[in-house]
Write an enzyme that holds these catalytic residues in place. Sequence first.
Site, short mmCIF file in Angstrom:
data_model
loop_
_atom_site.label_atom_id
_atom_site.label_comp_id
_atom_site.label_asym_id
_atom_site.label_seq_id
_atom_site.Cartn_x
_atom_site.Cartn_y
_atom_site.Cartn_z
N ASP A 17 46.64 -9.78 -23.58
CA ASP A 17 45.78 -9.42 -22.80
C ASP A 17 46.46 -8.77 -21.61
OD1 ASP A 17 43.40 -9.45 -21.50
OD2 ASP A 17 43.41 -11.48 -20.59
N HIS A 34 45.88 0.35 -23.86
CA HIS A 34 45.99 -0.05 -25.14
C HIS A 34 46.87 0.37 -26.08
CE1 HIS A 34 42.44 -2.66 -24.27
NE2 HIS A 34 41.62 -1.71 -24.34
N LEU A 128 59.36 -12.06 -41.91
CA LEU A 128 58.34 -12.52 -40.88
C LEU A 128 56.78 -12.55 -41.55
CD1 LEU A 128 57.44 -13.29 -37.66
CD2 LEU A 128 57.29 -10.95 -37.40
C1 IPE Z 1 41.19 -11.76 -25.36
O1 IPE Z 1 41.26 -11.10 -24.30
C2 IPE Z 1 40.93 -11.09 -26.71
C3 IPE Z 1 42.08 -10.32 -27.16
C4 IPE Z 1 43.30 -10.27 -26.38
C5 IPE Z 1 41.99 -9.36 -27.92
P1 IPE Z 1 39.85 -10.55 -23.54
O2 IPE Z 1 40.24 -9.70 -22.43
O3 IPE Z 1 38.67 -10.35 -24.37
O4 IPE Z 1 39.30 -12.12 -22.88
P2 IPE Z 1 38.48 -12.50 -21.82
O5 IPE Z 1 37.35 -11.59 -21.72
O6 IPE Z 1 39.16 -12.13 -20.45
O7 IPE Z 1 37.88 -13.82 -22.03
C1 IPE Z 2 43.54 -7.10 -24.14
O1 IPE Z 2 43.65 -6.37 -23.02
C2 IPE Z 2 43.33 -6.07 -25.41
C3 IPE Z 2 41.96 -6.40 -26.04
C4 IPE Z 2 41.10 -7.22 -25.57
C5 IPE Z 2 41.55 -5.43 -26.92
P1 IPE Z 2 42.28 -6.03 -22.28
O2 IPE Z 2 41.61 -4.85 -22.72
O3 IPE Z 2 41.43 -7.24 -22.19
O4 IPE Z 2 42.75 -5.70 -20.73
P2 IPE Z 2 42.37 -6.50 -19.29
O5 IPE Z 2 42.14 -7.92 -19.55
O6 IPE Z 2 40.94 -5.97 -18.87
O7 IPE Z 2 43.32 -6.14 -18.52
MG MG Z 3 41.30 -9.00 -21.05
#
Ligand code: IPE
Ligand code: IPE
Ligand code: MG
Length: 239
Positions: A17, A34, A128
Site C-alpha cells: 500500500d 503503481h 519461491l
Molecule cells: C489494499 O489497499 C489493497 C491493495 C494493496 C491491493 P487499499 O488502499 O485498497 O485499501 P484501503 O482502501 O486503504 O483500505
Molecule cells: C496500493 O497503493 C496499490 C493498490 C491498491 C492497487 P494505493 O493505490 O492504495 O496507494 P495509496 O494508499 O492511495 O497511497
Molecule cells: Mg491504499
Amino acid sequence: MPDTPPNGPRHVAIIMDGNGRWATLRGRPRLFGHHAGARRVREIVEACPDLGVRYLTVFAFSTENWKRTQTEVAGLMKLFRRYIEREAKALLTAGVRVRFIGDRIRLDERLVRMMDDLELMTSGNDGLHLTIAINYGGRDEVTRAAKRLAYEIEAGRLTHKDVDAETLARFLDTRFLPDPDLVIRTSGEARISNFLLWQSAYAEYEFVDTLWPDFTAAEFGRVVAGYRARDRRFGAVRA
Ligand code: IPE
Ligand code: IPE
Ligand code: MG
C-alpha cells in the site's frame, strides 16, 4: 532454496500500500506510483530465498479497488499485463512458481490468458512460491468457496457432515498454500482491507510507515528478523 530457519516465517503476505501517496508527494499521477511499486516486487521476490521465505503472497488489486477511476483501474490492468510480460522469463529461470488468487471472472480475457500461461509455465518450479492476488477479497473468496461447497452437496458428492474447517479450506483460492505466518502492510495504515481473512487467523502482523515504492529488501529483512523474536502461542500457554 535454503530451508526456513527456526522461528522464521515460511509464508509472508504483503499488502503493498501507498503507491498513490508516493506519487502525489512527487506531484505525479497515481499510476506513476503503481509503476514504481511494481518494480519493488522484484527486489522483494529476490530477497526471499536468503531469508528462508518459501511462500510470498502479494496483494495487487482488491475486490474493492474497482471503485477507483476508470483511468486508474485500466492503468493497473495494463500494468499487470506488462509485469507478466517483463518478469516471466526472470521468474522462470529463478525457479519461482507463480500462482494467482482472486476471482478471474471480472478480469479481461487477455490478462487471464497471460496469468494462466505464467502459472503453467512455472508449474514445474519449486523455488519461491509467489502468489499474486488480483481482484481478491477475503469475503468474496469465502463466499465463492461456500457456494462451491453447496454445489458439491447438491450434487450428492458431499454431505453437511463433511463440512469442517479443513474441507472449507480446500475450496478456497489458497488451497495450495500454508497459512501466512507474517502479514506486512506498508504505508502506515493499520487495517486488513479484506486480505486473507480466513488464512490469517493466527498470523503475526507488522504495519510499517514506509510507502510501498520505498520498501527495500533491507527493510523487509528487518521486519522478518523482528518476526523471529515473537512468541507465537496459538492459544496455548508456553510450557
Ligand atoms: C489494499 O489497499 C489493497 C491493495 C494493496 C491491493 P487499499 O488502499 O485498497 O485499501 P484501503 O482502501 O486503504 O483500505
Ligand atoms: C496500493 O497503493 C496499490 C493498490 C491498491 C492497487 P494505493 O493505490 O492504495 O496507494 P495509496 O494508499 O492511495 O497511497
Ligand atoms: Mg491504499
